[in-house]
Design a protein around this motif. Structure first.
Motif, PDB file in Angstrom:
ATOM      1  N   ALA A  68       0.831  -1.207   0.000  1.00 27.13           N
ATOM      2  CA  ALA A  68       0.000   0.000   0.000  1.00 27.13           C
ATOM      3  C   ALA A  68       0.864   1.256   0.000  1.00 27.13           C
ATOM      4  O   ALA A  68       0.562   2.238  -0.686  1.00 27.13           O
ATOM      5  N   HIS A  69       1.943   1.225   0.762  1.00 25.25           N
ATOM      6  CA  HIS A  69       2.854   2.369   0.815  1.00 25.25           C
ATOM      7  C   HIS A  69       3.490   2.607  -0.562  1.00 25.25           C
ATOM      8  O   HIS A  69       3.583   3.746  -1.023  1.00 25.25           O
ATOM      9  N   GLU A  70       3.892   1.523  -1.214  1.00 25.86           N
ATOM     10  CA  GLU A  70       4.467   1.630  -2.553  1.00 25.86           C
ATOM     11  C   GLU A  70       3.419   2.127  -3.551  1.00 25.86           C
ATOM     12  O   GLU A  70       3.734   2.939  -4.431  1.00 25.86           O
ATOM     13  N   ALA A  71       2.186   1.656  -3.406  1.00 20.84           N
ATOM     14  CA  ALA A  71       1.114   2.116  -4.301  1.00 20.84           C
ATOM     15  C   ALA A  71       0.893   3.614  -4.143  1.00 20.84           C
ATOM     16  O   ALA A  71       0.671   4.328  -5.126  1.00 20.84           O
ATOM     17  N   GLN A  72       0.964   4.101  -2.913  1.00 22.95           N
ATOM     18  CA  GLN A  72       0.806   5.537  -2.695  1.00 22.95           C
ATOM     19  C   GLN A  72       1.966   6.316  -3.326  1.00 22.95           C
ATOM     20  O   GLN A  72       1.767   7.412  -3.855  1.00 22.95           O
ATOM     21  N   ALA A  73       3.162   5.765  -3.291  1.00 22.20           N
ATOM     22  CA  ALA A  73       4.312   6.412  -3.939  1.00 22.20           C
ATOM     23  C   ALA A  73       4.113   6.452  -5.450  1.00 22.20           C
ATOM     24  O   ALA A  73       4.413   7.469  -6.101  1.00 22.20           O
ATOM     25  N   VAL A  74       3.596   5.370  -6.004  1.00 23.05           N
ATOM     26  CA  VAL A  74       3.311   5.327  -7.438  1.00 23.05           C
ATOM     27  C   VAL A  74       2.272   6.393  -7.786  1.00 23.05           C
ATOM     28  O   VAL A  74       2.411   7.121  -8.776  1.00 23.05           O
ATOM     29  N   ALA A  75       1.232   6.503  -6.969  1.00 21.38           N
ATOM     30  CA  ALA A  75       0.201   7.504  -7.209  1.00 21.38           C
ATOM     31  C   ALA A  75       0.777   8.912  -7.155  1.00 21.38           C
ATOM     32  O   ALA A  75       0.390   9.785  -7.940  1.00 21.38           O
ATOM     33  N   LYS A  76       1.702   9.129  -6.250  1.00 16.64           N
ATOM     34  CA  LYS A  76       2.351  10.442  -6.153  1.00 16.64           C
ATOM     35  C   LYS A  76       3.130  10.735  -7.439  1.00 16.64           C
ATOM     36  O   LYS A  76       3.077  11.851  -7.972  1.00 16.64           O
ATOM     37  N   ASP A  77       3.836   9.721  -7.929  1.00 18.31           N
ATOM     38  CA  ASP A  77       4.556   9.895  -9.192  1.00 18.31           C
ATOM     39  C   ASP A  77       3.583  10.141 -10.346  1.00 18.31           C
ATOM     40  O   ASP A  77       3.849  10.976 -11.217  1.00 18.31           O
ATOM     41  N   LEU A  78       2.474   9.422 -10.357  1.00 10.86           N
ATOM     42  CA  LEU A  78       1.456   9.659 -11.394  1.00 10.86           C
ATOM     43  C   LEU A  78       0.918  11.082 -11.316  1.00 10.86           C
ATOM     44  O   LEU A  78       0.685  11.728 -12.332  1.00 10.86           O
ATOM     45  N   GLY A  79       0.726  11.549 -10.087  1.00  9.66           N
ATOM     46  CA  GLY A  79       0.204  12.899  -9.902  1.00  9.66           C
ATOM     47  C   GLY A  79       1.149  13.976 -10.400  1.00  9.66           C
ATOM     48  O   GLY A  79       0.706  15.069 -10.759  1.00  9.66           O
ATOM     49  N   SER A  80       2.436  13.681 -10.438  1.00 12.73           N
ATOM     50  CA  SER A  80       3.409  14.682 -10.881  1.00 12.73           C
ATOM     51  C   SER A  80       3.564  14.741 -12.403  1.00 12.73           C
ATOM     52  O   SER A  80       4.226  15.635 -12.913  1.00 12.73           O
ATOM     53  N   LEU A  81       2.939  13.791 -13.112  1.00 14.58           N
ATOM     54  CA  LEU A  81       3.010  13.828 -14.576  1.00 14.58           C
ATOM     55  C   LEU A  81       2.239  15.040 -15.099  1.00 14.58           C
ATOM     56  O   LEU A  81       1.179  15.393 -14.578  1.00 14.58           O
ATOM     57  N   LYS A  82       2.757  15.644 -16.160  1.00 16.56           N
ATOM     58  CA  LYS A  82       2.102  16.828 -16.714  1.00 16.56           C
ATOM     59  C   LYS A  82       0.754  16.487 -17.342  1.00 16.56           C
ATOM     60  O   LYS A  82      -0.222  17.210 -17.153  1.00 16.56           O
ATOM     61  N   THR A  83       0.711  15.444 -18.116  1.00 18.87           N
ATOM     62  CA  THR A  83      -0.559  15.003 -18.713  1.00 18.87           C
ATOM     63  C   THR A  83      -0.853  13.603 -18.203  1.00 18.87           C
ATOM     64  O   THR A  83       0.042  12.762 -18.112  1.00 18.87           O
TER      65      THR A  83
END
Length: 122
Positions: A68-83
């Motif tokens: 779950a912690h890793e999934a949240q990190a992935v989501a954070k990285d997804l959130g930083s994408l421009k599009t």
């Protein structure tokens, strides 16, 4: 990493969470159904079952927490994408629910474990 790679990592983490729940859930359900038989088998068996439940629960909770912690990190990285795709935006929005997996699920396990401990040792 690109969006597709991050989404695959998100899906892998979700799959790990589901798999990590299987063994502890099966053991808790089985034990709940066999309390009388386990108690009748004697104290050594009771303590062996308690140990198995505890070890499985700890390992399962740790696996769920880290996934779950890793999934949240992935989501954070997804959130930083421009599009982002709609799927990526949805993942970012639902990522906070991983706190349920990290904290509430282990707390529920502890409650069930305590109830079974009492049932087995009374």
């Amino acid at each position: 990493m690109n969006e597709a790679e991050l989404i695959r990592l998100w899906q892998k983490s979700r799959q790990q969470i589901i798999i990590a729940q299987l063994a502890p859930t099966f053991l808790l359900i089985t034990t709940a159904g066999l309390v009388e038989q386990v108690r009748d088998a004697g104290q050594v068996t009771v303590w062996a079952v308690i140990g198995i439940l505890l070890a499985s629960g700890i390992l399962g909770a740790l696996a769920e927490y880290t996934a779950a912690h890793e999934a949240q990190a992935v989501a954070k990285d997804l959130g930083s994408l421009k599009t982002k795709s709609t799927l990526a935006e949805t993942i970012v929005k639902t990522a906070p629910w991983m706190h349920v997996v990290k904290y509430l699920t282990p707390a529920i396990f502890v409650g069930i474990f305590i109830a079974l401990f009492v049932a087995l040792t009374r």
